[in-house]
Design a protein around this motif. Structure first.
Motif, short mmCIF file in Angstrom:
data_model
loop_
_atom_site.label_atom_id
_atom_site.label_comp_id
_atom_site.label_asym_id
_atom_site.label_seq_id
_atom_site.Cartn_x
_atom_site.Cartn_y
_atom_site.Cartn_z
N GLY A 263 4.60 19.73 0.06
CA GLY A 263 5.45 20.19 1.14
C GLY A 263 5.22 21.63 1.53
N HIS A 264 4.69 22.46 0.61
CA HIS A 264 4.48 23.86 0.96
C HIS A 264 3.42 24.02 2.04
N LEU A 265 2.65 22.95 2.28
CA LEU A 265 1.68 22.98 3.37
C LEU A 265 2.31 22.59 4.71
N GLY A 266 3.58 22.21 4.67
CA GLY A 266 4.21 21.70 5.89
C GLY A 266 3.79 20.26 6.10
N LEU A 267 4.34 19.66 7.13
CA LEU A 267 3.98 18.28 7.43
C LEU A 267 2.59 18.27 8.04
N SER A 268 1.63 17.77 7.29
CA SER A 268 0.23 17.84 7.72
C SER A 268 0.02 17.13 9.05
N SER A 269 -0.89 17.69 9.86
CA SER A 269 -1.19 17.08 11.16
C SER A 269 -1.83 15.72 11.01
N GLY A 270 -2.34 15.44 9.81
CA GLY A 270 -2.97 14.14 9.60
C GLY A 270 -1.99 12.98 9.66
N TRP A 271 -0.73 13.20 9.30
CA TRP A 271 0.25 12.12 9.33
C TRP A 271 0.42 11.59 10.75
N GLY A 272 0.44 12.50 11.74
CA GLY A 272 0.57 12.05 13.13
C GLY A 272 -0.61 11.20 13.56
N LYS A 273 -1.82 11.61 13.18
CA LYS A 273 -3.01 10.84 13.49
C LYS A 273 -2.96 9.47 12.83
N LEU A 274 -2.50 9.42 11.59
CA LEU A 274 -2.41 8.15 10.87
C LEU A 274 -1.38 7.23 11.51
N LEU A 275 -0.22 7.81 11.87
CA LEU A 275 0.85 7.00 12.45
C LEU A 275 0.44 6.42 13.80
N ALA A 276 -0.43 7.10 14.53
CA ALA A 276 -0.90 6.58 15.81
C ALA A 276 -1.74 5.33 15.65
N ARG A 277 -2.32 5.13 14.45
CA ARG A 277 -3.19 3.98 14.21
C ARG A 277 -2.52 2.91 13.34
N VAL B 266 0.85 -1.19 0.00
CA VAL B 266 0.00 0.00 0.00
C VAL B 266 0.88 1.24 0.00
N ALA B 267 0.56 2.15 -0.91
CA ALA B 267 1.23 3.45 -0.97
C ALA B 267 0.19 4.54 -0.76
N LEU B 268 0.50 5.49 0.10
CA LEU B 268 -0.41 6.59 0.41
C LEU B 268 0.26 7.90 0.03
N ILE B 269 -0.35 8.63 -0.89
CA ILE B 269 0.15 9.92 -1.33
C ILE B 269 -0.65 11.01 -0.62
N ASN B 270 -0.02 11.70 0.32
CA ASN B 270 -0.64 12.75 1.14
C ASN B 270 -1.67 12.15 2.10
N SER B 271 -1.98 12.91 3.15
CA SER B 271 -2.90 12.42 4.16
C SER B 271 -4.03 13.38 4.47
N ASN C 270 -8.83 15.67 10.55
CA ASN C 270 -10.21 15.25 10.30
C ASN C 270 -10.31 14.40 9.03
N THR C 271 -9.50 14.74 8.02
CA THR C 271 -9.49 13.93 6.80
C THR C 271 -9.02 12.53 7.09
N VAL C 272 -8.00 12.39 7.92
CA VAL C 272 -7.51 11.06 8.29
C VAL C 272 -8.57 10.31 9.09
N ARG C 273 -9.19 10.98 10.05
CA ARG C 273 -10.15 10.31 10.92
C ARG C 273 -11.40 9.86 10.17
N PHE C 274 -11.93 10.71 9.29
CA PHE C 274 -13.23 10.44 8.68
C PHE C 274 -13.13 9.93 7.24
N THR C 275 -11.98 10.00 6.61
CA THR C 275 -11.87 9.59 5.21
C THR C 275 -10.82 8.52 4.99
N VAL C 276 -9.57 8.81 5.38
CA VAL C 276 -8.47 7.90 5.07
C VAL C 276 -8.56 6.60 5.88
N LEU C 277 -8.67 6.72 7.20
CA LEU C 277 -8.71 5.52 8.04
C LEU C 277 -9.92 4.64 7.75
#
Length: 869
Positions: free
Chosen positions: A687-701, A652-657, A661-668
């Motif tokens: 990258g111009h958005l910075g490291l999205s907060s969604g990556w941390g939420k995804l990595l926790a799961r 599985v390859a994931l491009i952007n997260s 809220n996107t991770v919680r309600f869409t990606v996961l």
């Protein structure tokens, strides 16, 4: 009407409601009823004749003096022998099932002619309509994850500000239920049954845009609502409420009189209890005790605590359930044991009604209350209670009152868990008879309940919590302490609040311990395992295995036990004989045994292991086959940065997260539905958005094995990147920076970062080239086209903003996909002129591409995936 007939009628009614899951179910259940009424009685009579013949042969081959009493004592009617032979019973059952499906359709909510949803034009128009709606609050306000307050509103009058009819509409009578959210402070002091006016925007709920996402539209429809209202302000006074242009109408004038914002008596009692329990406790310990005592509807439990309990498999602890009912009923019976049965019945019924009202008429509490009422009724009549029959009667009564509960998850889980406790607890307790009963029940109860609810949870959520049974066993003593203590403190707080506060304060440390257990297990690696989407056939197969263990295992065990007892009695009556005679008698015993067992396929010792292997195979084998053969690209419908998931035969390859809220309600939810438990390649292209907060939420799961981060942008995000790098490495992952012209090989897919600043990313997926571009000005587009940086691509993926003719000519896409609600009209015209196939997530939802099937959309639209704009 005997008991068997009553059971058949109850099951027929429930089966008729279940048949509404499919459009043709109503007629299918009618045809099944007719077939059963014609064929089944004949088959049952034939079975009875054969059974009688077998019994006579068995008796003729055995000694009369050894079998006269034992046969009468041990021969009981089997399940097939108890079924009625009359055709009218089965015909009535089929008709009852058909009428149940009709009754479900009649009771299903449908918008009336004057429903408030009619204010939004038909045809998929999602434009919000600014209105002022006046009505009665139908529920206690609840806190949402976004920090707003939510409640249901029974509407009466509406004024449109920018209505669809071209002008303002004042004081239009309307009906219908409304899902309302308002700022938190606006709902402070608001109670159910208050009459208010809400200023806000009507919106029409849309079906889920992504696979596995929550179906908000279906949820509202089940509740009888078809639109939502995003409120900005609540008008409390009549002068600020909806304009009164019909003062001459006495009914309208009376409606507009100020109603006063006061809670009802039940709400006041609930508040008295909650305030008493919270006065000496902190958050979240205080709300947790109130939630355990009265259910989560009574108090707003912080969402992070709810998530801990759900992920650890303790969600039932913070929901109103039969535990509270059984404790209250036991307490009432204990306090009134010296009174007459009639007084015990009266006090018990009063306590049940009060508890159901305080907990908010939850299906699980109503089920337990009905069973409690049946127990009290049996106590008055001095009759023995049959829990299984009582459960069936409770289910039938509740579904007669509200047939829509047949598809309520709480209702389903409550009855399945109770069924498990009734039929599975006794044999498990018998296996653990060497343990003290109190300790054995702590082990047995979670297992018995979990076995029966697990298939349904897999079907709904596609996730299993491996630690759930262990967590429930560990947490059981604390749950009992908090449940009993919470109910006692609630009763004391209702009578004398200071006493309730003192008692609740004693529960502080048990509450902290329970929260610590839930938090610890929810954060363990592998706390949830995704099994992929479970089909209806898999669900039926799993419950068939469970029923086989329940019915087949007990039947085989009882039959073998009966035969053993008979043989022992025969041995006592026999006189010593020669060895040859003994061998002959043993041979006869074996033949007799083979005839007595009703389910001769496997012995009871082998049924459970075979069922476990079968159940695991039903889930694991299909999921393994899909994962090992699937090659699929999914472009998720997101409101922010674009998100792409590539599934390549188990990798599985994931491009952007996206954001959290996107991770919680869409990606996961999507990854869980697909049975994904780890991400092999994670790439942050924007990258111009910075490291999205969604990556941390995804990595926790989910663990990320290899993470590629676009390091092109400013240094201000370096600290976040360093923190995330450490988090990835702590879970045995590898972190790599992604620079311009970097290439990532992901098996059948190759990614190249053409430009890190914009960004421009090229994918080689199978034999197709995909080009992902960020937002850029027309000047930059012309420059890229002139320099020859851009290569031709079959699929163009962009933000829906303006694209120049030079840029489109350089890329020459066959398919253009916009991650946006709308696309630029001029760009759409250019793509239409070049015969390019166009999709956008706002209209089509998520897109899935496979080499064989091409592109498929999640949402149906007037212009499908084969159309050109």
């Amino acid at each position: 009407m005997n008991q068997a007939t009553g059971v058949i009628f109850c099951l027929a009614y429930i089966l008729g409601l279940i048949s509404t899951a499919v459009s043709w179910g109503r007629y299918g259940i009618l045809a099944l009823g007719i077939t059963v009424a014609i064929a089944l009685p004949k088959l049952l009579r034939k079975y009875t004749k054969n059974s009688v013949k077998v019994t006579k042969k068995r008796r003729s081959r055995q000694k009369e003096n050894a079998l006269e009493a034992p046969l009468d004592a041990r021969e009981e009617l089997s399940l097939l022998e108890m079924l009625p032979r009359a055709k009218w019973v089965w015909a009535v059952a089929g008709l009852l099932a058909f009428l149940a499906s009709v009754y479900f359709a009649v009771r299903s909510p449908q918008p009336a002619i004057d429903d408030i949803s009619k204010l939004i034009p038909a045809g998929g128009n999602t434009q919000e309509v600014a209105v002022t709606v006046r009505g009665r609050v139908a529920s206690t306000p609840r806190l949402t994850r976004s920090g707003r307050s939510q409640f249901w509103l029974e509407t009466d009058l509406v004024s449109e500000i920018n209505g669809g009819e071209g002008g303002a509409v004042v004081n239009r009578p309307v009906s219908g239920k409304l899902y309302v959210t308002v700022p938190l402070l606006q709902a402070t002091g608001l109670y159910a049954d208050n009459t208010i006016a809400v200023v806000g925007s009507l919106y029409k709920p849309q079906p889920p845009s992504n696979p596995g996402a929550f179906n908000f539209q279906a949820y509202l429809a089940r509740e009888g609502a078809f639109v939502g209202l995003k409120g900005r302000q609540i008008d409390w006074k009549r002068e600020k409420a909806i304009a009164d242009v019909n003062r001459v109408n006495s009914q309208t004038a009376a409606f507009l009189e100020p109603s006063g914002m006061q809670p009802s008596k039940i709400q006041a009692m609930r508040q008295r209890i909650v305030r008493s329990q919270l006065s000496q406790l902190n958050v979240p310990e205080g709300p947790l005790i109130s939630a355990i005592a009265l259910g989560k509807q009574a108090v707003d439990l912080p969402y992070n605590i709810r998530d801990y309990f759900v992920q650890a498999g303790l969600a039932h602890a913070i929901a109103a359930s039969g535990t509270q009912v059984s404790m209250v009923l036991a307490l009432v019976l204990a306090l009134t044991r010296r009174f007459s049965k009639q007084l015990q019945f009266s006090f018990g019924v009063g306590a049940l009604f009060l508890l159901v009202a305080l907990t908010g008429f939850e299906p699980s509490v109503c089920r337990a209350a009905l069973m409690g009422f049946g127990t009290l009724f049996a106590l008055v009549l001095s009759r023995q209670v049959k829990p299984l029959g009582l459960l069936l009667i409770a289910a039938t009564i509740l579904l007669l009152v509200n047939p829509l509960w047949i598809w309520d998850l709480g209702f389903q889980l409550s009855f399945l868990a109770t069924l498990g406790l009734i039929v599975t607890t006794p044999p498990l307790m018998a296996k653990l008879d060497w343990m003290p009963p109190a300790i054995a029940s702590i082990v047995v109860v979670p297992i018995a309940a979990s076995v029966w609810v697990l298939p349904l949870l897999l079907y709904v959520f596609s996730v299993v919590s491996p630690y759930s049974i262990l967590v429930n066993i560990i947490a059981a003593p604390l749950l009992w302490i908090l449940s009993i203590g919470g109910m006692v403190s609630a009763l004391a707080g209702l009578i004398f609040p200071p006493a309730g506060s003192v008692l609740a304060q004693l529960l502080d440390y048990p509450a902290k311990g329970l929260i610590a257990i839930a938090q610890y297990f929810s954060q363990l690696p592998g706390n949830s395992v995704a099994v992929g989407q479970v089909s209806v056939f898999q669900l039926i197969a799993l419950y068939s295995l469970i029923c086989w263990v329940w019915i087949g295992g007990s039947s085989a065990k009882d039959s073998v036990t009966d035969v053993t007892d008979i043989r022992r009695k025969e041995e006592k009556r026999r006189k010593p004989e020669a060895v040859r005679g003994k061998n002959q008698e043993k041979g006869k015993g074996k033949k007799g045994k083979s005839r007595v067992i009703r389910l001769p396929v496997f012995s009871s010792a082998w049924i459970l292991p075979l069922a476990l292997v079968g159940g695991i195979s039903i889930i694991v084998l299909p999921a393994w086959h899909v994962q090992s053969s699937l090659f699929q690209v999914t472009l998720l419908a997101t409101s922010g940065e674009p998100v792409l998931v590539i599934q390549d035969r188990g990798k599985v390859a994931l491009i952007n997260s996206g954001d959290e809220n996107t991770v919680r309600f869409t990606v996961l939810p999507f990854l869980q539905q697909q049975g994904v438990n780890s991400v092999n390649f994670a790439i942050a292209t924007h990258g111009h958005l910075g490291l999205s907060s969604g990556w941390g939420k995804l990595l926790a799961r989910l663990p990320i094995k290899t993470f590629y981060d676009n390091n092109a942008p400013k240094q201000i995000y370096r600290s976040n990147n360093q923190e995330f790098m450490t988090a990835v490495q702590s879970r045995q992952g590898v972190y790599f920076p992604l620079e311009t012209n970097s290439t990532v090989d992901m098996g059948a897919t190759r990614l190249q970062l053409v430009n890190a600043e914009i960004p421009v990313v090229e994918f080689l997926v199978g034999n197709r080239t995909w080009l992902l571009i960020g937002e850029m000005t027309p000047e930059v587009q012309k420059k890229l086209a002139a320099t020859g940086t851009l290569k031709p691509a079959q699929v163009l993926w962009w933000s829906g903003k303006t694209l120049t003719a030079e840029f489109l000519s350089a890329v020459g896409p066959q398919v253009a996909i916009a991650s946006a609600d709308e696309i630029d009209p001029e760009t759409a015209a250019q793509l239409r002129q070049s015969k390019t196939q166009i999709f956008w997530t706002g209209r089509d939802g998520a897109l899935q591409w496979t080499p064989a099937g091409g592109f498929k959309t999640t949402l149906e639209s007037e212009e499908n995936q084969t159309s050109f704009l």
